[in-house]
Write a protein that holds these residues in place. Structure first.
Motif, PDB file in Angstrom:
ATOM      1  N   MET A   1       0.820  -1.212   0.000  1.00  0.00           N
ATOM      2  CA  MET A   1       0.000   0.000   0.000  1.00  0.00           C
ATOM      3  C   MET A   1       0.854   1.263   0.000  1.00  0.00           C
ATOM      4  O   MET A   1       0.616   2.193  -0.778  1.00  0.00           O
ATOM      5  CB  MET A   1      -0.931  -0.001   1.213  1.00  0.00           C
ATOM      6  N   TRP A   2       1.866   1.298   0.861  1.00  0.00           N
ATOM      7  CA  TRP A   2       2.670   2.506   0.983  1.00  0.00           C
ATOM      8  C   TRP A   2       3.620   2.684  -0.203  1.00  0.00           C
ATOM      9  O   TRP A   2       3.883   3.815  -0.633  1.00  0.00           O
ATOM     10  CB  TRP A   2       3.430   2.501   2.306  1.00  0.00           C
ATOM     11  N   ILE A   3       4.137   1.580  -0.745  1.00  0.00           N
ATOM     12  CA  ILE A   3       4.980   1.689  -1.946  1.00  0.00           C
ATOM     13  C   ILE A   3       4.165   2.256  -3.101  1.00  0.00           C
ATOM     14  O   ILE A   3       4.613   3.162  -3.820  1.00  0.00           O
ATOM     15  CB  ILE A   3       5.569   0.318  -2.333  1.00  0.00           C
TER      16      ILE A   3
ATOM     17  N   PRO B   1      12.254  -4.635 -16.687  1.00  0.00           N
ATOM     18  CA  PRO B   1      11.296  -5.738 -16.786  1.00  0.00           C
ATOM     19  C   PRO B   1      10.008  -5.382 -16.049  1.00  0.00           C
ATOM     20  O   PRO B   1      10.036  -4.837 -14.953  1.00  0.00           O
ATOM     21  CB  PRO B   1      12.021  -6.902 -16.116  1.00  0.00           C
ATOM     22  N   ARG B   2       8.896  -5.688 -16.658  1.00  0.00           N
ATOM     23  CA  ARG B   2       7.604  -5.357 -16.057  1.00  0.00           C
ATOM     24  C   ARG B   2       7.381  -6.174 -14.780  1.00  0.00           C
ATOM     25  O   ARG B   2       7.763  -7.329 -14.681  1.00  0.00           O
ATOM     26  CB  ARG B   2       6.491  -5.649 -17.065  1.00  0.00           C
ATOM     27  N   ARG B   3       6.725  -5.543 -13.818  1.00  0.00           N
ATOM     28  CA  ARG B   3       6.407  -6.179 -12.542  1.00  0.00           C
ATOM     29  C   ARG B   3       7.653  -6.772 -11.887  1.00  0.00           C
ATOM     30  O   ARG B   3       7.669  -7.925 -11.455  1.00  0.00           O
ATOM     31  CB  ARG B   3       5.367  -7.289 -12.739  1.00  0.00           C
ATOM     32  N   SER B   4       8.699  -5.967 -11.794  1.00  0.00           N
ATOM     33  CA  SER B   4       9.954  -6.468 -11.218  1.00  0.00           C
ATOM     34  C   SER B   4      10.420  -5.644 -10.028  1.00  0.00           C
ATOM     35  O   SER B   4      11.520  -5.852  -9.533  1.00  0.00           O
ATOM     36  CB  SER B   4      11.059  -6.460 -12.290  1.00  0.00           C
ATOM     37  N   GLY B   5       9.599  -4.699  -9.571  1.00  0.00           N
ATOM     38  CA  GLY B   5      10.010  -3.840  -8.478  1.00  0.00           C
ATOM     39  C   GLY B   5       9.730  -4.440  -7.116  1.00  0.00           C
ATOM     40  O   GLY B   5       9.260  -5.579  -6.978  1.00  0.00           O
ATOM     41  N   LEU B   6      10.009  -3.641  -6.075  1.00  0.00           N
ATOM     42  CA  LEU B   6       9.785  -4.089  -4.705  1.00  0.00           C
ATOM     43  C   LEU B   6       8.305  -4.362  -4.453  1.00  0.00           C
ATOM     44  O   LEU B   6       7.955  -5.315  -3.750  1.00  0.00           O
ATOM     45  CB  LEU B   6      10.294  -3.026  -3.720  1.00  0.00           C
ATOM     46  N   TYR B   7       7.431  -3.530  -5.050  1.00  0.00           N
ATOM     47  CA  TYR B   7       5.997  -3.758  -4.888  1.00  0.00           C
ATOM     48  C   TYR B   7       5.627  -5.159  -5.361  1.00  0.00           C
ATOM     49  O   TYR B   7       4.870  -5.877  -4.695  1.00  0.00           O
ATOM     50  CB  TYR B   7       5.204  -2.720  -5.679  1.00  0.00           C
TER      51      TYR B   7
ATOM     52  N   GLY C   1       4.475   4.591  -6.514  1.00  0.00           N
ATOM     53  CA  GLY C   1       3.755   4.056  -7.664  1.00  0.00           C
ATOM     54  C   GLY C   1       4.282   2.696  -8.083  1.00  0.00           C
ATOM     55  O   GLY C   1       5.227   2.155  -7.499  1.00  0.00           O
ATOM     56  N   ARG C   2       3.667   2.151  -9.130  1.00  0.00           N
ATOM     57  CA  ARG C   2       4.051   0.837  -9.648  1.00  0.00           C
ATOM     58  C   ARG C   2       4.496   0.970 -11.101  1.00  0.00           C
ATOM     59  O   ARG C   2       3.875   1.675 -11.891  1.00  0.00           O
ATOM     60  CB  ARG C   2       2.868  -0.133  -9.568  1.00  0.00           C
TER      61      ARG C   2
END
Length: 468
Positions: free
Chosen positions: A52-54, A132-138, A59-60
Protein backbone atom coordinates in the motif's frame (compact mmCIF):
# COMPACT_ATOMS: atom_id res chain seq x y z
CA UNK A 1 -30.86 -34.80 29.43
CA UNK A 2 -31.20 -33.64 33.05
CA UNK A 3 -32.54 -36.19 35.54
CA UNK A 4 -35.92 -35.32 37.14
CA UNK A 5 -34.59 -35.72 40.66
CA UNK A 6 -31.79 -33.19 40.20
CA UNK A 7 -31.94 -30.03 42.29
CA UNK A 8 -31.78 -26.57 40.63
CA UNK A 9 -28.24 -26.21 41.93
CA UNK A 10 -27.22 -29.53 40.35
CA UNK A 11 -28.86 -28.52 37.06
CA UNK A 12 -27.02 -25.20 37.13
CA UNK A 13 -23.73 -26.93 37.86
CA UNK A 14 -24.31 -29.40 35.02
CA UNK A 15 -25.02 -26.61 32.57
CA UNK A 16 -21.87 -24.78 33.70
CA UNK A 17 -19.80 -27.95 33.22
CA UNK A 18 -21.16 -28.38 29.71
CA UNK A 19 -20.37 -24.76 28.86
CA UNK A 20 -16.85 -25.10 30.23
CA UNK A 21 -16.23 -28.25 28.18
CA UNK A 22 -17.47 -26.62 25.01
CA UNK A 23 -15.33 -23.57 25.77
CA UNK A 24 -12.19 -25.73 26.10
CA UNK A 25 -13.03 -27.52 22.84
CA UNK A 26 -13.41 -24.20 21.00
CA UNK A 27 -10.15 -23.02 22.58
CA UNK A 28 -8.40 -26.16 21.33
CA UNK A 29 -9.54 -25.60 17.74
CA UNK A 30 -8.63 -21.92 18.03
CA UNK A 31 -5.16 -22.96 19.15
CA UNK A 32 -4.61 -25.49 16.36
CA UNK A 33 -5.86 -23.09 13.67
CA UNK A 34 -3.52 -20.44 15.06
CA UNK A 35 -0.49 -22.76 14.77
CA UNK A 36 -0.82 -22.68 11.00
CA UNK A 37 -2.32 -19.23 10.56
CA UNK A 38 -0.02 -17.02 12.66
CA UNK A 39 3.08 -16.96 10.40
CA UNK A 40 0.89 -16.41 7.33
CA UNK A 41 -1.10 -13.61 8.96
CA UNK A 42 2.11 -11.82 9.95
CA UNK A 43 3.44 -12.20 6.41
CA UNK A 44 0.17 -10.97 4.87
CA UNK A 45 0.01 -7.96 7.19
CA UNK A 46 3.62 -6.91 6.59
CA UNK A 47 3.58 -7.37 2.82
CA UNK A 48 0.13 -5.79 2.58
CA UNK A 49 1.28 -2.65 4.40
CA UNK A 50 4.42 -2.39 2.28
CA UNK A 51 2.45 -2.75 -0.95
CA UNK A 52 0.00 0.00 0.00
CA UNK A 53 2.67 2.51 0.98
CA UNK A 54 4.98 1.69 -1.95
CA UNK A 55 2.10 2.20 -4.39
CA UNK A 56 1.06 5.43 -2.67
CA UNK A 57 4.53 6.97 -2.41
CA UNK A 58 6.39 5.66 -5.45
CA UNK A 59 3.76 4.06 -7.66
CA UNK A 60 4.05 0.84 -9.65
CA UNK A 61 6.05 0.26 -12.82
CA UNK A 62 7.17 3.88 -13.10
CA UNK A 63 3.66 5.34 -13.07
CA UNK A 64 4.79 8.34 -10.98
CA UNK A 65 7.81 9.29 -13.08
CA UNK A 66 7.75 13.09 -13.33
CA UNK A 67 8.14 15.08 -16.57
CA UNK A 68 8.07 18.79 -17.41
CA UNK A 69 4.68 19.71 -18.95
CA UNK A 70 4.73 21.43 -22.31
CA UNK A 71 2.09 22.85 -24.64
CA UNK A 72 0.70 19.51 -25.85
CA UNK A 73 1.76 15.86 -25.80
CA UNK A 74 2.95 14.15 -28.96
CA UNK A 75 0.76 11.60 -30.71
CA UNK A 76 0.56 8.27 -28.90
CA UNK A 77 1.94 6.54 -32.01
CA UNK A 78 5.10 8.69 -31.82
CA UNK A 79 5.56 7.84 -28.15
CA UNK A 80 4.93 4.16 -28.90
CA UNK A 81 7.52 4.13 -31.67
CA UNK A 82 10.11 5.53 -29.27
CA UNK A 83 9.27 2.73 -26.84
CA UNK A 84 9.56 0.13 -29.60
CA UNK A 85 12.90 1.59 -30.71
CA UNK A 86 14.22 0.71 -27.24
CA UNK A 87 13.26 -2.93 -27.93
CA UNK A 88 13.67 -3.42 -31.71
CA UNK A 89 12.38 -7.01 -31.69
CA UNK A 90 9.55 -6.32 -29.25
CA UNK A 91 5.78 -6.15 -29.72
CA UNK A 92 3.61 -3.36 -28.35
CA UNK A 93 1.01 -4.80 -25.95
CA UNK A 94 -0.29 -1.96 -23.81
CA UNK A 95 -0.37 1.81 -23.45
CA UNK A 96 -1.01 3.37 -20.04
CA UNK A 97 -1.88 7.06 -20.25
CA UNK A 98 -0.50 9.36 -17.52
CA UNK A 99 -2.95 10.42 -14.82
CA UNK A 100 -1.63 14.00 -14.79
CA UNK A 101 0.09 16.42 -17.16
CA UNK A 102 3.39 16.18 -15.29
CA UNK A 103 3.70 12.38 -15.39
CA UNK A 104 5.21 9.99 -17.95
CA UNK A 105 3.35 7.52 -20.16
CA UNK A 106 3.99 3.78 -19.90
CA UNK A 107 4.28 1.23 -22.69
CA UNK A 108 4.40 -2.52 -22.22
CA UNK A 109 6.60 -4.23 -24.81
CA UNK A 110 6.76 -8.02 -24.98
CA UNK A 111 10.18 -9.42 -25.91
CA UNK A 112 11.87 -12.80 -25.98
CA UNK A 113 13.20 -11.95 -22.52
CA UNK A 114 9.71 -11.26 -21.18
CA UNK A 115 7.44 -8.26 -20.70
CA UNK A 116 9.29 -4.95 -20.50
CA UNK A 117 8.21 -1.40 -19.63
CA UNK A 118 9.31 1.76 -21.40
CA UNK A 119 8.69 4.99 -19.50
CA UNK A 120 8.25 7.74 -22.07
CA UNK A 121 8.07 11.53 -21.82
CA UNK A 122 4.81 12.29 -23.66
CA UNK A 123 6.05 15.73 -24.76
CA UNK A 124 9.45 14.77 -26.18
CA UNK A 125 9.08 10.99 -26.77
CA UNK A 126 12.32 10.48 -24.84
CA UNK A 127 12.54 7.06 -23.22
CA UNK A 128 13.32 7.91 -19.60
CA UNK A 129 13.68 4.37 -18.28
CA UNK A 130 13.23 0.73 -19.23
CA UNK A 131 12.95 -2.30 -16.99
CA UNK A 132 11.30 -5.74 -16.79
CA UNK A 133 7.60 -5.36 -16.06
CA UNK A 134 6.41 -6.18 -12.54
CA UNK A 135 9.95 -6.47 -11.22
CA UNK A 136 10.01 -3.84 -8.48
CA UNK A 137 9.78 -4.09 -4.71
CA UNK A 138 6.00 -3.76 -4.89
CA UNK A 139 5.79 -6.82 -7.09
CA UNK A 140 8.13 -8.82 -4.85
CA UNK A 141 5.75 -8.08 -1.97
CA UNK A 142 2.72 -8.84 -4.16
CA UNK A 143 4.06 -12.23 -5.24
CA UNK A 144 4.97 -13.07 -1.66
CA UNK A 145 1.56 -11.94 -0.44
CA UNK A 146 -0.37 -14.03 -2.94
CA UNK A 147 1.73 -17.13 -3.59
CA UNK A 148 4.89 -17.06 -1.43
CA UNK A 149 7.02 -16.79 -4.59
CA UNK A 150 6.34 -20.47 -5.37
CA UNK A 151 3.33 -20.27 -7.69
CA UNK A 152 0.25 -22.45 -7.35
CA UNK A 153 1.52 -24.30 -4.27
CA UNK A 154 1.99 -21.01 -2.48
CA UNK A 155 -1.47 -19.85 -3.52
CA UNK A 156 -2.99 -22.97 -1.98
CA UNK A 157 -1.00 -22.54 1.23
CA UNK A 158 -2.17 -18.95 1.60
CA UNK A 159 -5.75 -20.00 0.83
CA UNK A 160 -5.57 -22.64 3.57
CA UNK A 161 -4.39 -19.95 6.00
CA UNK A 162 -7.23 -17.60 5.03
CA UNK A 163 -9.80 -20.42 5.23
CA UNK A 164 -8.55 -21.50 8.65
CA UNK A 165 -8.61 -17.82 9.55
CA UNK A 166 -12.40 -17.93 9.29
CA UNK A 167 -12.42 -20.81 11.81
CA UNK A 168 -10.00 -18.86 13.99
CA UNK A 169 -12.36 -15.89 13.87
CA UNK A 170 -15.50 -17.91 14.70
CA UNK A 171 -13.87 -19.72 17.62
CA UNK A 172 -12.26 -16.51 18.81
CA UNK A 173 -15.63 -14.75 18.96
CA UNK A 174 -17.03 -17.64 20.97
CA UNK A 175 -14.11 -17.52 23.40
CA UNK A 176 -14.44 -13.74 23.76
CA UNK A 177 -18.20 -13.65 24.30
CA UNK A 178 -18.68 -12.27 27.84
CA UNK A 179 -20.11 -14.83 30.26
CA UNK A 180 -19.58 -13.13 33.57
CA UNK A 181 -18.55 -9.57 32.68
CA UNK A 182 -20.86 -7.06 31.04
CA UNK A 183 -20.54 -6.53 27.30
CA UNK A 184 -19.19 -2.99 27.77
CA UNK A 185 -16.42 -4.27 30.02
CA UNK A 186 -15.49 -6.94 27.49
CA UNK A 187 -15.03 -4.27 24.81
CA UNK A 188 -12.58 -2.17 26.82
CA UNK A 189 -9.00 -3.08 27.77
CA UNK A 190 -8.33 -3.81 31.43
CA UNK A 191 -4.96 -2.18 31.93
CA UNK A 192 -4.98 -3.08 35.61
CA UNK A 193 -4.50 -6.75 34.76
CA UNK A 194 -1.02 -8.22 34.84
CA UNK A 195 0.86 -11.08 33.23
CA UNK A 196 -0.99 -13.51 31.02
CA UNK A 197 -4.35 -12.03 32.08
CA UNK A 198 -3.35 -8.67 30.55
CA UNK A 199 -2.23 -10.30 27.30
CA UNK A 200 -5.46 -12.31 27.13
CA UNK A 201 -7.56 -9.21 27.73
CA UNK A 202 -5.76 -7.14 25.09
CA UNK A 203 -5.86 -10.06 22.65
CA UNK A 204 -9.62 -10.49 23.00
CA UNK A 205 -10.45 -6.75 22.96
CA UNK A 206 -8.34 -6.01 19.88
CA UNK A 207 -9.69 -9.14 18.22
CA UNK A 208 -13.34 -8.16 18.65
CA UNK A 209 -12.76 -4.60 17.44
CA UNK A 210 -11.15 -5.74 14.18
CA UNK A 211 -13.25 -8.90 13.70
CA UNK A 212 -15.55 -7.44 11.03
CA UNK A 213 -12.61 -5.96 9.11
CA UNK A 214 -10.71 -9.23 9.44
CA UNK A 215 -13.65 -11.16 8.00
CA UNK A 216 -13.83 -8.67 5.13
CA UNK A 217 -10.13 -9.12 4.36
CA UNK A 218 -10.41 -12.91 4.54
CA UNK A 219 -13.41 -13.10 2.21
CA UNK A 220 -12.11 -10.54 -0.30
CA UNK A 221 -8.71 -12.28 -0.31
CA UNK A 222 -10.25 -15.73 -0.69
CA UNK A 223 -12.28 -14.47 -3.64
CA UNK A 224 -8.99 -14.12 -5.55
CA UNK A 225 -7.73 -17.55 -4.43
CA UNK A 226 -7.40 -20.46 -6.82
CA UNK A 227 -10.01 -22.79 -5.30
CA UNK A 228 -12.66 -20.91 -3.30
CA UNK A 229 -12.44 -17.85 -5.52
CA UNK A 230 -11.74 -19.13 -9.00
CA UNK A 231 -13.62 -22.43 -8.82
CA UNK A 232 -16.48 -21.68 -6.41
CA UNK A 233 -17.38 -17.98 -6.29
CA UNK A 234 -15.92 -16.25 -9.32
CA UNK A 235 -17.16 -18.79 -11.83
CA UNK A 236 -20.77 -18.10 -10.78
CA UNK A 237 -20.43 -14.33 -10.47
CA UNK A 238 -18.67 -13.36 -13.70
CA UNK A 239 -20.26 -11.04 -16.23
CA UNK A 240 -22.19 -13.08 -18.84
CA UNK A 241 -20.55 -12.27 -22.17
CA UNK A 242 -23.72 -13.29 -24.06
CA UNK A 243 -25.35 -10.03 -22.93
CA UNK A 244 -23.24 -8.14 -25.46
CA UNK A 245 -24.62 -10.01 -28.43
CA UNK A 246 -21.18 -9.75 -30.04
CA UNK A 247 -19.31 -12.70 -31.55
CA UNK A 248 -17.13 -14.25 -28.84
CA UNK A 249 -13.52 -15.38 -28.98
CA UNK A 250 -12.17 -18.45 -27.23
CA UNK A 251 -10.05 -16.50 -24.71
CA UNK A 252 -11.10 -14.89 -21.45
CA UNK A 253 -10.32 -11.45 -20.11
CA UNK A 254 -7.81 -13.19 -17.87
CA UNK A 255 -5.58 -13.56 -20.94
CA UNK A 256 -4.69 -9.88 -20.45
CA UNK A 257 -3.15 -10.67 -17.06
CA UNK A 258 0.61 -10.78 -16.93
CA UNK A 259 1.37 -12.65 -13.74
CA UNK A 260 -0.45 -10.58 -11.08
CA UNK A 261 -4.20 -10.05 -11.21
CA UNK A 262 -4.89 -7.00 -13.41
CA UNK A 263 -8.32 -7.61 -14.92
CA UNK A 264 -11.43 -6.66 -12.89
CA UNK A 265 -12.63 -9.64 -10.83
CA UNK A 266 -16.09 -9.73 -12.42
CA UNK A 267 -14.60 -9.99 -15.94
CA UNK A 268 -11.57 -12.23 -15.48
CA UNK A 269 -13.40 -15.44 -16.50
CA UNK A 270 -15.65 -13.75 -19.09
CA UNK A 271 -14.94 -14.51 -22.75
CA UNK A 272 -13.61 -11.63 -24.86
CA UNK A 273 -15.61 -10.42 -27.89
CA UNK A 274 -14.06 -11.11 -31.29
CA UNK A 275 -13.16 -8.72 -34.09
CA UNK A 276 -14.10 -9.39 -37.68
CA UNK A 277 -17.88 -9.01 -37.95
CA UNK A 278 -20.36 -6.25 -38.80
CA UNK A 279 -21.62 -6.18 -35.21
CA UNK A 280 -21.10 -3.17 -32.99
CA UNK A 281 -22.18 0.33 -32.11
CA UNK A 282 -20.74 3.39 -33.80
CA UNK A 283 -17.20 4.07 -32.67
CA UNK A 284 -14.91 5.61 -35.25
CA UNK A 285 -16.60 7.70 -37.91
CA UNK A 286 -16.88 6.25 -41.41
CA UNK A 287 -13.63 6.43 -43.32
CA UNK A 288 -11.46 6.96 -40.24
CA UNK A 289 -8.75 4.29 -40.14
CA UNK A 290 -8.13 2.21 -37.01
CA UNK A 291 -4.77 3.31 -35.64
CA UNK A 292 -3.20 3.80 -32.24
CA UNK A 293 -3.94 7.52 -32.43
CA UNK A 294 -7.57 7.17 -33.54
CA UNK A 295 -8.14 4.59 -30.81
CA UNK A 296 -6.74 7.00 -28.22
CA UNK A 297 -8.98 9.74 -29.61
CA UNK A 298 -12.01 7.41 -29.42
CA UNK A 299 -11.18 6.51 -25.83
CA UNK A 300 -11.05 10.19 -24.91
CA UNK A 301 -14.25 10.89 -26.82
CA UNK A 302 -16.26 8.26 -24.93
CA UNK A 303 -15.10 9.39 -21.51
CA UNK A 304 -11.66 7.94 -20.70
CA UNK A 305 -9.93 11.08 -19.48
CA UNK A 306 -6.59 11.24 -17.63
CA UNK A 307 -5.22 7.77 -16.86
CA UNK A 308 -6.62 4.77 -18.66
CA UNK A 309 -5.18 1.61 -20.17
CA UNK A 310 -5.31 0.53 -23.80
CA UNK A 311 -4.55 -3.12 -24.57
CA UNK A 312 -3.80 -3.82 -28.20
CA UNK A 313 -5.34 -6.75 -30.12
CA UNK A 314 -3.77 -10.19 -29.90
CA UNK A 315 -4.36 -12.44 -32.88
CA UNK A 316 -6.66 -12.01 -35.86
CA UNK A 317 -9.84 -11.78 -33.77
CA UNK A 318 -8.31 -9.70 -30.99
CA UNK A 319 -9.80 -6.38 -29.92
CA UNK A 320 -8.66 -3.01 -28.65
CA UNK A 321 -9.55 -2.78 -24.95
CA UNK A 322 -9.90 0.48 -23.04
CA UNK A 323 -10.13 0.11 -19.27
CA UNK A 324 -10.14 2.06 -16.06
CA UNK A 325 -10.44 0.46 -12.64
CA UNK A 326 -9.39 1.27 -9.11
CA UNK A 327 -7.59 -2.05 -8.65
CA UNK A 328 -4.95 -0.87 -11.13
CA UNK A 329 -4.83 2.60 -9.54
CA UNK A 330 -6.40 4.15 -12.64
CA UNK A 331 -8.80 5.94 -10.28
CA UNK A 332 -9.72 5.93 -6.61
CA UNK A 333 -13.41 5.30 -7.29
CA UNK A 334 -14.36 1.65 -7.87
CA UNK A 335 -17.86 2.74 -8.90
CA UNK A 336 -16.33 4.27 -12.04
CA UNK A 337 -14.84 0.96 -13.27
CA UNK A 338 -15.31 0.58 -17.01
CA UNK A 339 -14.07 -1.73 -19.79
CA UNK A 340 -14.70 -1.12 -23.50
CA UNK A 341 -13.82 -3.43 -26.41
CA UNK A 342 -13.45 -2.15 -29.98
CA UNK A 343 -13.29 -4.14 -33.22
CA UNK A 344 -9.76 -3.93 -34.61
CA UNK A 345 -11.01 -3.76 -38.21
CA UNK A 346 -14.10 -1.55 -38.13
CA UNK A 347 -13.53 0.59 -35.04
CA UNK A 348 -17.03 -0.29 -33.79
CA UNK A 349 -17.66 -0.66 -30.08
CA UNK A 350 -18.39 -4.32 -29.35
CA UNK A 351 -18.90 -4.11 -25.59
CA UNK A 352 -19.06 -1.47 -22.88
CA UNK A 353 -19.10 -2.88 -19.33
CA UNK A 354 -19.47 -0.60 -16.33
CA UNK A 355 -19.69 -1.12 -12.60
CA UNK A 356 -23.49 -1.13 -12.68
CA UNK A 357 -23.41 -4.05 -15.13
CA UNK A 358 -21.58 -6.32 -12.68
CA UNK A 359 -23.35 -8.98 -10.63
CA UNK A 360 -23.93 -8.30 -6.95
CA UNK A 361 -20.78 -10.22 -6.03
CA UNK A 362 -18.88 -8.47 -8.82
CA UNK A 363 -19.89 -5.08 -7.42
CA UNK A 364 -18.93 -6.17 -3.93
CA UNK A 365 -15.52 -7.30 -5.17
CA UNK A 366 -14.90 -4.10 -7.16
CA UNK A 367 -15.36 -2.12 -3.97
CA UNK A 368 -13.80 -4.80 -1.78
CA UNK A 369 -10.57 -5.04 -3.78
CA UNK A 370 -10.15 -1.26 -3.75
CA UNK A 371 -10.50 -1.29 0.04
CA UNK A 372 -8.39 -4.44 0.45
CA UNK A 373 -5.53 -3.04 -1.66
CA UNK A 374 -5.79 0.49 -0.33
CA UNK A 375 -6.29 2.00 -3.81
CA UNK A 376 -9.38 4.00 -2.81
CA UNK A 377 -7.37 6.82 -1.26
CA UNK A 378 -5.08 7.73 1.63
CA UNK A 379 -7.83 7.30 4.23
CA UNK A 380 -8.10 3.60 3.33
CA UNK A 381 -4.33 3.15 3.53
CA UNK A 382 -4.29 4.65 7.03
CA UNK A 383 -7.23 2.50 8.15
CA UNK A 384 -5.67 -0.64 6.67
CA UNK A 385 -2.34 0.16 8.33
CA UNK A 386 -4.01 0.29 11.74
CA UNK A 387 -5.74 -3.01 10.95
CA UNK A 388 -2.50 -4.69 9.83
CA UNK A 389 -0.68 -3.57 12.98
CA UNK A 390 -3.60 -4.87 15.05
CA UNK A 391 -3.43 -8.19 13.22
CA UNK A 392 0.29 -8.48 13.96
CA UNK A 393 -0.44 -7.72 17.62
CA UNK A 394 -3.04 -10.52 17.73
CA UNK A 395 -0.48 -12.97 16.36
CA UNK A 396 2.27 -11.87 18.74
CA UNK A 397 -0.04 -11.79 21.76
CA UNK A 398 -1.32 -15.28 20.89
CA UNK A 399 2.25 -16.59 20.94
CA UNK A 400 3.00 -14.77 24.21
CA UNK A 401 -0.09 -16.29 25.88
CA UNK A 402 0.97 -19.76 24.77
CA UNK A 403 4.52 -19.14 26.01
CA UNK A 404 3.25 -18.08 29.43
CA UNK A 405 0.85 -21.07 29.63
CA UNK A 406 3.20 -23.80 28.41
CA UNK A 407 4.78 -26.20 30.95
CA UNK A 408 8.10 -24.75 32.10
CA UNK A 409 11.11 -26.47 30.55
CA UNK A 410 8.96 -28.54 28.22
CA UNK A 411 9.34 -28.83 24.46
CA UNK A 412 5.70 -29.83 24.01
CA UNK A 413 3.32 -27.75 21.92
CA UNK A 414 0.91 -28.17 24.82
CA UNK A 415 -2.47 -27.41 23.25
CA UNK A 416 -5.47 -26.85 25.55
CA UNK A 417 -6.66 -30.26 26.82
CA UNK A 418 -9.63 -31.82 25.03
CA UNK A 419 -12.54 -32.20 27.46
CA UNK A 420 -14.02 -35.64 27.98
CA UNK A 421 -17.71 -36.36 27.40
CA UNK A 422 -17.95 -33.42 25.03
CA UNK A 423 -21.47 -31.90 25.14
CA UNK A 424 -23.16 -30.70 21.98
CA UNK A 425 -20.53 -32.51 19.94
CA UNK A 426 -23.01 -33.24 17.16
CA UNK A 427 -23.66 -29.53 16.71
CA UNK A 428 -19.93 -28.87 16.64
CA UNK A 429 -19.47 -31.53 13.96
CA UNK A 430 -22.27 -30.02 11.86
CA UNK A 431 -20.72 -26.55 12.19
CA UNK A 432 -17.33 -27.97 11.23
CA UNK A 433 -18.82 -29.70 8.18
CA UNK A 434 -20.59 -26.52 7.09
CA UNK A 435 -17.37 -24.50 7.33
CA UNK A 436 -15.50 -27.26 5.49
CA UNK A 437 -17.99 -27.28 2.63
CA UNK A 438 -18.03 -23.46 2.51
CA UNK A 439 -14.23 -23.30 2.46
CA UNK A 440 -12.91 -26.48 0.81
CA UNK A 441 -9.24 -25.91 1.58
CA UNK A 442 -10.04 -25.61 5.29
CA UNK A 443 -12.06 -28.81 5.13
CA UNK A 444 -9.28 -30.65 3.33
CA UNK A 445 -6.78 -29.44 5.91
CA UNK A 446 -8.96 -30.52 8.85
CA UNK A 447 -9.47 -33.94 7.27
CA UNK A 448 -5.72 -34.30 6.71
CA UNK A 449 -4.97 -33.38 10.33
CA UNK A 450 -7.54 -35.86 11.64
CA UNK A 451 -6.12 -38.66 9.49
CA UNK A 452 -2.57 -37.76 10.50
CA UNK A 453 -3.60 -37.84 14.16
CA UNK A 454 -5.34 -41.20 13.78
CA UNK A 455 -2.75 -42.93 11.57
CA UNK A 456 0.52 -41.47 12.87
CA UNK A 457 0.50 -39.26 15.95
CA UNK A 458 -1.72 -41.50 18.07
CA UNK A 459 0.52 -44.49 17.29
CA UNK A 460 3.91 -42.86 17.94
CA UNK A 461 4.44 -42.07 21.65
CA UNK A 462 7.29 -39.62 20.99
CA UNK A 463 5.09 -37.55 18.68
CA UNK A 464 2.21 -37.65 21.14
CA UNK A 465 4.45 -36.27 23.90
CA UNK A 466 5.57 -33.34 21.71
CA UNK A 467 2.34 -32.50 19.89
CA UNK A 468 -0.32 -33.32 22.46
Amino acid sequence: MVALDQSPAQESQGAADHTAKFYRAAWRWHFYAGLYVIPFFIMLAVTGMLMMWIAFIDGRDGEKTAVIPQEAPLAVSVQAQAALDAFPDGRLIQYVAPRADDLAALFRIDTDAGAMVAVVDPYTADVLETFPRRSGLYDLMDNTHGELLIGVTGDRMVEIAASLGVILLVTGLYLWWPREARLREALLPNLRARGRALWKNLHSVVGIWISVILLFFLISGLSWAGVWGEKVVQAWSSFPAEKWGAPLSDVTHGSMNDGPKEVPWALEQTLMPASGSLFGEDGLKAGVPVTLDTMDALAREIGFDARYQMNLPKGETGVFTFSRDSMNTDSVDPLSDRTVHVDRYTGKILADVRYEDYSLMGKAMAVGIALHMGTAGLWVILLNTVFCLSEIFLCVSGVVMWWKRRPSGSFRIAPPPMPKNMPLWKGAVVLGLLLSFAFPMAGLTLLTVLLLDWLVISRVPALRRVLL
